[in-house]
Scaffold this motif. Structure first.
Motif, PDB file in Angstrom:
ATOM      1  N   VAL A  42       0.863  -1.174   0.000  1.00 24.57           N
ATOM      2  CA  VAL A  42       0.000   0.000   0.000  1.00 24.57           C
ATOM      3  C   VAL A  42       0.905   1.231   0.000  1.00 24.57           C
ATOM      4  CG1 VAL A  42      -1.658   1.309   1.368  1.00 24.57           C
ATOM      5  CG2 VAL A  42      -1.891  -1.179   1.173  1.00 24.57           C
ATOM      6  N   LEU A  43       0.637   2.186  -0.890  1.00 26.24           N
ATOM      7  CA  LEU A  43       1.490   3.358  -1.036  1.00 26.24           C
ATOM      8  C   LEU A  43       0.922   4.535  -0.247  1.00 26.24           C
ATOM      9  CD1 LEU A  43       2.276   3.282  -4.878  1.00 26.24           C
ATOM     10  CD2 LEU A  43       3.297   1.946  -3.011  1.00 26.24           C
ATOM     11  N   GLY A  44       1.805   5.253   0.435  1.00 30.72           N
ATOM     12  CA  GLY A  44       1.388   6.409   1.216  1.00 30.72           C
ATOM     13  C   GLY A  44       2.186   7.649   0.883  1.00 30.72           C
ATOM     14  N   ASP A  45       1.599   8.799   1.120  1.00 27.62           N
ATOM     15  CA  ASP A  45       2.229  10.108   0.916  1.00 27.62           C
ATOM     16  C   ASP A  45       1.914  10.941   2.146  1.00 27.62           C
ATOM     17  OD1 ASP A  45       2.751  12.799   0.325  1.00 27.62           O
ATOM     18  OD2 ASP A  45       1.928  12.715  -1.698  1.00 27.62           O
ATOM     19  N   VAL A  46       2.958  11.371   2.861  1.00 31.34           N
ATOM     20  CA  VAL A  46       2.790  12.195   4.059  1.00 31.34           C
ATOM     21  C   VAL A  46       3.258  13.607   3.729  1.00 31.34           C
ATOM     22  CG1 VAL A  46       3.336  12.462   6.502  1.00 31.34           C
ATOM     23  CG2 VAL A  46       3.202  10.163   5.492  1.00 31.34           C
ATOM     24  N   SER A  47       2.309  14.501   3.500  1.00 29.45           N
ATOM     25  CA  SER A  47       2.620  15.883   3.115  1.00 29.45           C
ATOM     26  C   SER A  47       1.683  16.822   3.855  1.00 29.45           C
ATOM     27  CB  SER A  47       2.465  16.073   1.599  1.00 29.45           C
ATOM     28  OG  SER A  47       3.407  15.313   0.873  1.00 29.45           O
ATOM     29  N   PRO A  48       2.122  17.385   4.998  1.00 29.45           N
ATOM     30  CA  PRO A  48       1.209  18.155   5.839  1.00 29.45           C
ATOM     31  C   PRO A  48       0.690  19.443   5.228  1.00 29.45           C
ATOM     32  CG  PRO A  48       3.450  18.189   6.713  1.00 29.45           C
ATOM     33  CD  PRO A  48       3.423  17.159   5.645  1.00 29.45           C
ATOM     34  N   VAL A  49       1.269  19.894   4.128  1.00 31.64           N
ATOM     35  CA  VAL A  49       0.735  21.098   3.487  1.00 31.64           C
ATOM     36  C   VAL A  49      -0.612  20.832   2.823  1.00 31.64           C
ATOM     37  CG1 VAL A  49       1.825  20.734   1.228  1.00 31.64           C
ATOM     38  CG2 VAL A  49       1.382  23.048   2.013  1.00 31.64           C
ATOM     39  N   TYR A  50      -0.936  19.556   2.585  1.00 30.46           N
ATOM     40  CA  TYR A  50      -2.177  19.210   1.886  1.00 30.46           C
ATOM     41  C   TYR A  50      -3.423  19.706   2.611  1.00 30.46           C
ATOM     42  CZ  TYR A  50       0.355  15.920  -1.194  1.00 30.46           C
ATOM     43  OH  TYR A  50       1.185  15.339  -2.121  1.00 30.46           O
ATOM     44  N   LEU A  51      -3.398  19.694   3.934  1.00 27.83           N
ATOM     45  CA  LEU A  51      -4.579  20.120   4.679  1.00 27.83           C
ATOM     46  C   LEU A  51      -4.837  21.610   4.481  1.00 27.83           C
ATOM     47  CD1 LEU A  51      -6.841  19.419   6.673  1.00 27.83           C
ATOM     48  CD2 LEU A  51      -5.238  19.897   8.545  1.00 27.83           C
ATOM     49  N   TYR A  52      -3.795  22.393   4.471  1.00 26.38           N
ATOM     50  CA  TYR A  52      -3.930  23.850   4.419  1.00 26.38           C
ATOM     51  C   TYR A  52      -4.150  24.378   3.009  1.00 26.38           C
ATOM     52  CZ  TYR A  52      -2.491  28.769   4.679  1.00 26.38           C
ATOM     53  OH  TYR A  52      -2.433  30.132   4.563  1.00 26.38           O
ATOM     54  N   TRP A  53      -3.488  23.809   2.011  1.00 24.58           N
ATOM     55  CA  TRP A  53      -3.496  24.401   0.679  1.00 24.58           C
ATOM     56  C   TRP A  53      -4.848  24.168   0.009  1.00 24.58           C
ATOM     57  CZ3 TRP A  53      -1.008  28.251  -0.782  1.00 24.58           C
ATOM     58  CH2 TRP A  53      -0.832  28.580  -2.127  1.00 24.58           C
ATOM     59  N   PRO A  54      -5.551  25.217  -0.411  1.00 20.73           N
ATOM     60  CA  PRO A  54      -6.967  25.096  -0.803  1.00 20.73           C
ATOM     61  C   PRO A  54      -7.262  24.154  -1.955  1.00 20.73           C
ATOM     62  CG  PRO A  54      -6.362  27.401  -0.465  1.00 20.73           C
ATOM     63  CD  PRO A  54      -5.090  26.622  -0.415  1.00 20.73           C
ATOM     64  N   SER A  55      -6.373  24.035  -2.930  1.00 22.54           N
ATOM     65  CA  SER A  55      -6.686  23.252  -4.127  1.00 22.54           C
ATOM     66  C   SER A  55      -6.429  21.761  -3.960  1.00 22.54           C
ATOM     67  CB  SER A  55      -5.859  23.762  -5.317  1.00 22.54           C
ATOM     68  OG  SER A  55      -4.467  23.581  -5.077  1.00 22.54           O
ATOM     69  N   THR A  56      -5.784  21.349  -2.873  1.00 24.19           N
ATOM     70  CA  THR A  56      -5.331  19.966  -2.776  1.00 24.19           C
ATOM     71  C   THR A  56      -6.476  18.972  -2.730  1.00 24.19           C
ATOM     72  OG1 THR A  56      -3.394  20.737  -1.565  1.00 24.19           O
ATOM     73  CG2 THR A  56      -3.839  18.381  -1.528  1.00 24.19           C
ATOM     74  N   ALA A  57      -7.507  19.262  -1.949  1.00 27.89           N
ATOM     75  CA  ALA A  57      -8.627  18.311  -1.842  1.00 27.89           C
ATOM     76  C   ALA A  57      -9.242  18.049  -3.211  1.00 27.89           C
ATOM     77  CB  ALA A  57      -9.676  18.839  -0.867  1.00 27.89           C
ATOM     78  N   GLY A  58      -9.423  19.091  -4.007  1.00 23.78           N
ATOM     79  CA  GLY A  58      -9.986  18.921  -5.341  1.00 23.78           C
ATOM     80  C   GLY A  58      -9.080  18.126  -6.255  1.00 23.78           C
ATOM     81  N   THR A  59      -7.768  18.356  -6.161  1.00 20.52           N
ATOM     82  CA  THR A  59      -6.818  17.611  -6.992  1.00 20.52           C
ATOM     83  C   THR A  59      -6.815  16.136  -6.615  1.00 20.52           C
ATOM     84  OG1 THR A  59      -5.430  19.576  -7.204  1.00 20.52           O
ATOM     85  CG2 THR A  59      -4.418  17.471  -7.726  1.00 20.52           C
ATOM     86  N   LEU A  60      -6.851  15.855  -5.329  1.00 22.62           N
ATOM     87  CA  LEU A  60      -6.912  14.464  -4.889  1.00 22.62           C
ATOM     88  C   LEU A  60      -8.191  13.796  -5.377  1.00 22.62           C
ATOM     89  CD1 LEU A  60      -5.561  14.821  -1.242  1.00 22.62           C
ATOM     90  CD2 LEU A  60      -4.521  13.441  -3.049  1.00 22.62           C
ATOM     91  N   ARG A  61      -9.295  14.506  -5.290  1.00 24.73           N
ATOM     92  CA  ARG A  61     -10.569  13.953  -5.750  1.00 24.73           C
ATOM     93  C   ARG A  61     -10.517  13.619  -7.237  1.00 24.73           C
ATOM     94  NH1 ARG A  61     -14.973  10.986  -4.543  1.00 24.73           N
ATOM     95  NH2 ARG A  61     -16.568  11.376  -6.117  1.00 24.73           N
ATOM     96  N   GLN A  62      -9.878  14.469  -8.005  1.00 22.78           N
ATOM     97  CA  GLN A  62      -9.786  14.257  -9.441  1.00 22.78           C
ATOM     98  C   GLN A  62      -8.856  13.088  -9.786  1.00 22.78           C
ATOM     99  OE1 GLN A  62      -8.164  17.614 -11.531  1.00 22.78           O
ATOM    100  NE2 GLN A  62      -8.043  16.558 -13.486  1.00 22.78           N
ATOM    101  N   CYS A  63      -7.735  12.993  -9.084  1.00 27.67           N
ATOM    102  CA  CYS A  63      -6.696  12.022  -9.453  1.00 27.67           C
ATOM    103  C   CYS A  63      -6.859  10.669  -8.777  1.00 27.67           C
ATOM    104  CB  CYS A  63      -5.325  12.585  -9.112  1.00 27.67           C
ATOM    105  SG  CYS A  63      -4.928  14.103  -9.978  1.00 27.67           S
ATOM    106  N   VAL A  64      -7.240  10.671  -7.517  1.00 27.38           N
ATOM    107  CA  VAL A  64      -7.337   9.421  -6.751  1.00 27.38           C
ATOM    108  C   VAL A  64      -8.623   9.450  -5.925  1.00 27.38           C
ATOM    109  CG1 VAL A  64      -4.957   8.602  -6.603  1.00 27.38           C
ATOM    110  CG2 VAL A  64      -5.638  10.545  -5.234  1.00 27.38           C
ATOM    111  N   PRO A  65      -9.782   9.340  -6.561  1.00 26.94           N
ATOM    112  CA  PRO A  65     -11.056   9.526  -5.851  1.00 26.94           C
ATOM    113  C   PRO A  65     -11.318   8.514  -4.745  1.00 26.94           C
ATOM    114  CG  PRO A  65     -11.406   8.665  -8.064  1.00 26.94           C
ATOM    115  CD  PRO A  65      -9.973   9.058  -8.000  1.00 26.94           C
ATOM    116  N   ARG A  66     -10.654   7.372  -4.762  1.00 21.38           N
ATOM    117  CA  ARG A  66     -10.874   6.356  -3.725  1.00 21.38           C
ATOM    118  C   ARG A  66      -9.814   6.377  -2.633  1.00 21.38           C
ATOM    119  NH1 ARG A  66     -12.710   0.994  -7.263  1.00 21.38           N
ATOM    120  NH2 ARG A  66     -14.510   1.980  -8.289  1.00 21.38           N
TER     121      ARG A  66
END
Length: 307
Positions: free
Chosen positions: A87-111
């Protein structure tokens, strides 16, 4: 950005910064069925295809300008040593704060599975300030004055390290994720959980990402502890770019990378002087977050009355 044949992560630890994400990176990475890149905080889903140009003190550049992985090919290389079954993981704490990240994750890896660890926002802010002091990146010697300078710094595009209070505005940050992903895909834990029983917490997270949760990680080392160095000279020697840090990298094949890493962390931790947040400053900063606490607790299903 669209998804390609490159392997993308199965889970992300999105933050918050200075809330234990470095520890989770190391603890979860010990599991044989989990692969997290050796390179920490790639921040790819925040800055894919972009070139961050954040500033720092004295007109310097924020380190994330150099460390962020912005190309899909480079990002894929971070996982080239992962086995197909891991199982692959990415630990990047800026993701919570940066506004566009949630949308990018939804687009690229929706599950994708999303892990969030939250720390009391005032304690988180002071810890970040102490981290900046430790690294010689905070020119203001008084925390209250650094907080007062924060709005102007943000307006001038200073990096995330210096956004001491802003990164603690968890409610709008989390809503972006809950608006785009099902609650079953999001696991929110607290810094206190990590402090009280790190093994139990790691087992919860192992189960959440879908691996065997019976394997207990070694949690004997504390990672990324904040404080001011008792000796600036010793701290410079121990940093990765310092004399001892460079010697450790050369010696790693003979002695063992993990053993050297533990040794270096223990020496750095021993060299730090812990400082407490002044009660008057805490009282002045608390009202900024108090209005969010009740709703935040409802959103994540946790009692935050102690905040």
């Amino acid at each position: 950005m669209t998804r390609t044949a490159a392997r993308l992560p199965d889970f992300v630890v999105v933050g918050a910064a200075k809330a234990g994400t470095t520890a989770l990176h190391h603890y979860l990475g010990q599991h044989p069925a989990i692969f997290v890149p050796q390179r920490q905080e790639p921040s790819f889903f925040a800055f894919a295809g972009d070139s961050p140009r954040f500033r720092g003190p004295g007109g310097s550049q924020a380190s994330i300008n150099r460390t962020a992985v912005t190309g899909l090919t480079e990002y894929g290389h971070l996982y080239k040593r992962a086995r197909q079954c891991q199982v692959l993981g990415d630990v990047s704490p800026v993701y919570l704060y940066w506004p566009s990240t949630a949308g990018t994750l939804r687009q690229c890896v929706p599950r994708i599975r999303i892990i969030v660890i939250l720390r009391h926002p005032v304690d988180r802010a002071f810890s970040a300030y102490m981290h900046a002091q430790r690294e010689g990146k905070e020119p203001i010697a008084d925390f209250r004055e650094a907080l007062a300078a924060e709005p102007e710094r943000i307006a001038q595009d200073w990096g995330f390290l210096w956004r001491y209070a802003a990164l603690g505005d968890y409610l709008p940050q989390l809503r972006r994720y809950f608006d785009r992903f099902s609650s079953e895909q999001i696991k929110v834990v607290l810094y206190e959980d990590l402090q009280d029983d790190p093994v139990a917490l790691c087992r919860q997270l192992q189960a959440f990402v879908g691996v065997d949760a019976s394997l207990a990680p070694d949690v004997s080392v504390r990672y990324n502890v904040s404080g001011v160095p008792r000796s600036r000279g010793v701290h410079r020697l121990l940093r990765p770019g310092g004399v001892l840090g460079r010697s450790a990298r050369r010696a790693a094949p003979l002695i063992g990378k993990e053993r050297l890493q533990r040794w270096g962390i223990q020496l750095q931790t021993h060299n730090l002087e812990r400082r407490r947040l002044d009660s008057a400053v805490r009282s002045a900063l608390l009202p900024r977050f108090c209005s969010q606490v009740a709703e935040l607790g409802q959103l994540i299903g946790r009692d935050l009355s102690h905040w």
